[in-house]
Design an enzyme around this catalytic site. Structure first.
Site, PDB file in Angstrom:
ATOM      1  N   ARG A  98      -9.330  -0.030   3.657  1.00 24.14           N
ATOM      2  CA  ARG A  98      -8.333   1.135   3.028  1.00 24.14           C
ATOM      3  C   ARG A  98      -6.991   0.461   2.852  1.00 24.14           C
ATOM      4  NH1 ARG A  98      -6.796   5.025   6.586  1.00 24.14           N
ATOM      5  NH2 ARG A  98      -5.579   5.746   4.885  1.00 24.14           N
ATOM      6  N   LYS A 112       0.690  -1.256   0.155  1.00 26.69           N
ATOM      7  CA  LYS A 112       0.107  -0.091   0.143  1.00 26.69           C
ATOM      8  C   LYS A 112       0.653   1.230   0.023  1.00 26.69           C
ATOM      9  CE  LYS A 112      -2.858   2.464   3.430  1.00 26.69           C
ATOM     10  NZ  LYS A 112      -1.655   3.294   3.760  1.00 26.69           N
ATOM     11  N   ASN A 113       1.851   1.370   1.015  1.00 26.31           N
ATOM     12  CA  ASN A 113       2.742   2.469   1.155  1.00 26.31           C
ATOM     13  C   ASN A 113       3.272   2.945  -0.187  1.00 26.31           C
ATOM     14  OD1 ASN A 113       1.397   3.117   3.645  1.00 26.31           O
ATOM     15  ND2 ASN A 113       3.049   2.179   4.617  1.00 26.31           N
ATOM     16  N   ARG A 165      -4.143  10.188   3.396  1.00 24.88           N
ATOM     17  CA  ARG A 165      -2.902  10.881   3.852  1.00 24.88           C
ATOM     18  C   ARG A 165      -1.966  11.035   2.460  1.00 24.88           C
ATOM     19  NH1 ARG A 165      -0.918  14.134   7.694  1.00 24.88           N
ATOM     20  NH2 ARG A 165       1.199  14.001   8.126  1.00 24.88           N
ATOM     21  N   CYS A 213      -6.236   8.563   8.554  1.00 24.59           N
ATOM     22  CA  CYS A 213      -6.416   8.101   9.755  1.00 24.59           C
ATOM     23  C   CYS A 213      -6.177   9.231  10.892  1.00 24.59           C
ATOM     24  CB  CYS A 213      -5.891   6.757  10.106  1.00 24.59           C
ATOM     25  SG  CYS A 213      -6.259   5.463   9.286  1.00 24.59           S
ATOM     26  N   ILE A 221       6.523   7.456  17.385  1.00 24.57           N
ATOM     27  CA  ILE A 221       6.287   7.774  16.156  1.00 24.57           C
ATOM     28  C   ILE A 221       4.778   8.842  16.289  1.00 24.57           C
ATOM     29  CG2 ILE A 221       5.724   7.737  13.859  1.00 24.57           C
ATOM     30  CD1 ILE A 221       8.510   7.029  14.709  1.00 24.57           C
ATOM     31  N   ASP A 266       3.106   0.983  12.283  1.00 22.55           N
ATOM     32  CA  ASP A 266       1.822   0.533  11.818  1.00 22.55           C
ATOM     33  C   ASP A 266       1.566  -0.879  12.615  1.00 22.55           C
ATOM     34  OD1 ASP A 266       1.509   2.707  10.152  1.00 22.55           O
ATOM     35  OD2 ASP A 266       1.949   1.836   8.420  1.00 22.55           O
ATOM     36  N   ARG A 326       0.077  14.760  12.810  1.00 24.23           N
ATOM     37  CA  ARG A 326       0.934  14.326  11.942  1.00 24.23           C
ATOM     38  C   ARG A 326       1.149  15.698  11.041  1.00 24.23           C
ATOM     39  NH1 ARG A 326      -1.158   8.756   9.199  1.00 24.23           N
ATOM     40  NH2 ARG A 326      -3.266   9.744   9.019  1.00 24.23           N
ATOM     41  N   PRO A 327       2.030  16.366  11.623  1.00 27.22           N
ATOM     42  CA  PRO A 327       2.127  17.794  10.853  1.00 27.22           C
ATOM     43  C   PRO A 327       2.974  17.608   9.476  1.00 27.22           C
ATOM     44  CG  PRO A 327       3.653  17.705  12.428  1.00 27.22           C
ATOM     45  CD  PRO A 327       2.540  16.477  12.662  1.00 27.22           C
ATOM     46  N   ILE A 328       2.765  18.385   8.676  1.00 25.87           N
ATOM     47  CA  ILE A 328       3.811  18.514   7.278  1.00 25.87           C
ATOM     48  C   ILE A 328       4.977  19.528   7.371  1.00 25.87           C
ATOM     49  CG2 ILE A 328       1.867  17.273   5.839  1.00 25.87           C
ATOM     50  CD1 ILE A 328       0.964  20.053   4.746  1.00 25.87           C
ATOM     51  N   ASP A 329       5.176  20.063   8.547  1.00 23.81           N
ATOM     52  CA  ASP A 329       6.264  20.976   8.503  1.00 23.81           C
ATOM     53  C   ASP A 329       7.446  20.602   7.722  1.00 23.81           C
ATOM     54  OD1 ASP A 329       4.264  21.796  10.266  1.00 23.81           O
ATOM     55  OD2 ASP A 329       5.359  22.186  11.964  1.00 23.81           O
TER      56      ASP A 329
END
Length: 417
Positions: free
Chosen positions: A395, A21-22, A91, A115, A325, A303, A120-123
């Site tokens: 998903r 998936k990832n 995501r 999820c 994490i 995960d 879960r920032p995108i900085d």
């Protein structure tokens, strides 16, 4: 959607692992950097992939998918505003930031969905883009990025984020000069993603190490590529086997990619037979408690921690899991308590003690991996349990009911009206 599960059935047989998936989600977005046809084998037939395909169609890519092989033709791709509902569903939609900067030098997009497992920032993504000459305007739920031209640079990530590594590689391909990315993620999915880009002609070195070097590439050509097996799906079914199997063989896997899980199994006393591309798990008793700390690869993956949790209910003593994490990835704990599990959370540490008398119940999926963990708990528990909101599970797991029922589980899907 919900599942009706008759628990306490021993599993026996073989489960074949599907494409990752990832890796697939990153590769699908990467495919739009070529104006030629890209053919992807072993593409998992899961809702996240189908949702991403709808975004590809929205930006005028031609897509043909038979559930295994995916064909993408981006020759007619057009810039579109990505403030659309489809972006909020998953995501991995944030990979369009890097891809659109390479293709169009701009992107206007909603912040990604996925999820709800804590912050879960995108900085890290945005800071990296800024160092590549990208201007940024950020609002509560959307981001606007634009540049006159992308510039290569030396960028050190503050944390080895998988998503940021992928996004910055996508942008760096068309950046002038050379981009050196330090402290990057080394997960197998990163290696697979970069090897896919290289099969289209990208000039990249260092995948699998802490430094990736990306050289400017004018044009990428089409290719045919096979996506790697899903190590998280493999780990999930290995844990299921350790908890409830008589003899369960997990096939089409790469054992070294689940080495951290194998180490935990050895510590617990779980009997295994490891071969080149399969692992067989045997019914094992008694099980020893373990202490687990998640981290970036090659450490134990975040995960899998929610899925490991029900297995630890069978160990003779107290185990704990610390997720470094996602500190709030513990919504499954309250659901396990409904089943009489002896579990608790203190800060970001989950304590799990032996629980012999699980009680069948109606419980919830709150996210993808937590849902997979709750499915295992239901399968372990005598009687009939109802697992609600199982669309989360689908998903990320292809044909999960079919995979499990063919090895002895009793699960029925019920659509909510």
């Amino acid at each position: 959607m919900k599942y009706r599960i008759e628990g306490n059935q021993k599993l026996e047989g073989k489960i074949f692992i599907n494409g990752s998936k990832n890796a697939a989600l990153a590769i699908l977005v990467g495919a739009i950097l070529s104006k030629n046809q890209v053919i992807l084998h072993n593409t998992p037939n899961i809702s996240d992939v189908r949702d991403l395909i709808e975004i590809l169609k929205y930006i005028h890519c031609k897509v043909n998918y038979d559930g295994f092989t995916l064909m993408i033709d981006s020759s007619s791709i057009q810039y579109e505003d990505l403030r659309i509902d489809a972006i909020k569903k998953l995501r991995a939609s944030y990979y369009f930031m890097g891809a659109f900067l390479s293709l169009f030098k701009k992107v206007q997009i909603y912040k990604p969905g996925g999820c709800n497992i804590g912050e879960r920032p995108i900085d890290i993504h945005l800071n990296g883009f800024e160092k590549m000459n990208v201007q940024l305007l950020e609002k509560d739920k959307e981001v606007y990025l634009h540049t006159n031209h992308l510039k290569g640079n030396q960028i050190k990530l503050s944390f080895p984020s998988v998503g940021a590594t992928i996004n910055l590689v996508l942008a760096a391909i068309k950046a002038k000069g050379t981009t050196i990315l330090r402290n990057v993620a080394t997960e197998p999915e990163i290696i697979d993603f970069v090897q896919f880009l290289k099969s289209m002609g990208a000039k990249i070195d260092g995948e699998g190490t802490k430094t990736i070097i990306v050289h400017h590439t004018d044009e990428l050509h089409g290719c045919t590529y096979t996506i790697m097996p899903d190590r998280i799906e493999a780990g999930t079914y290995l844990i299921y086997g350790a908890a409830i199997a008589k003899k369960l063989c997990i096939c089409n896997i790469i054992p070294r990619q689940v080495r951290s899980l194998i180490s935990i199994f050895v510590e617990m006393g779980i009997k295994m037979d490891i071969r080149e591309n399969e692992i067989t798990i045997y019914d094992s008793f008694p099980l020893r408690p373990v202490r687990v700390v998640t981290g970036p690869f090659p450490s134990f993956p975040t995960d899998l921690q929610q899925i490991l949790c029900p297995l630890l209910l069978k160990a003779e003593g107290e185990s704990y899991i610390i997720d470094t994490i996602y500190h709030k990835r513990s919504s499954h704990i309250e659901q396990l308590k409904k089943m009489n599990a002896n579990v608790k959370v203190v800060d970001n540490c989950m304590f799990i003690s032996k629980s012999d008398q699980l009680i069948s119940s109606s419980v919830e999926c709150n996210d993808l991996r937590g849902g997979a963990g709750m499915l295992l708990a239901c399968l372990m528990t005598p009687g009939v349990s109802i697992l609600n909101h199982t669309e989360f599970i689908e998903r990320g797991y292809q044909n999960v009911i079919e995979c499990l029922t063919q090895v002895g589980a009793k699960i029925e899907r019920e659509e909510k009206i």
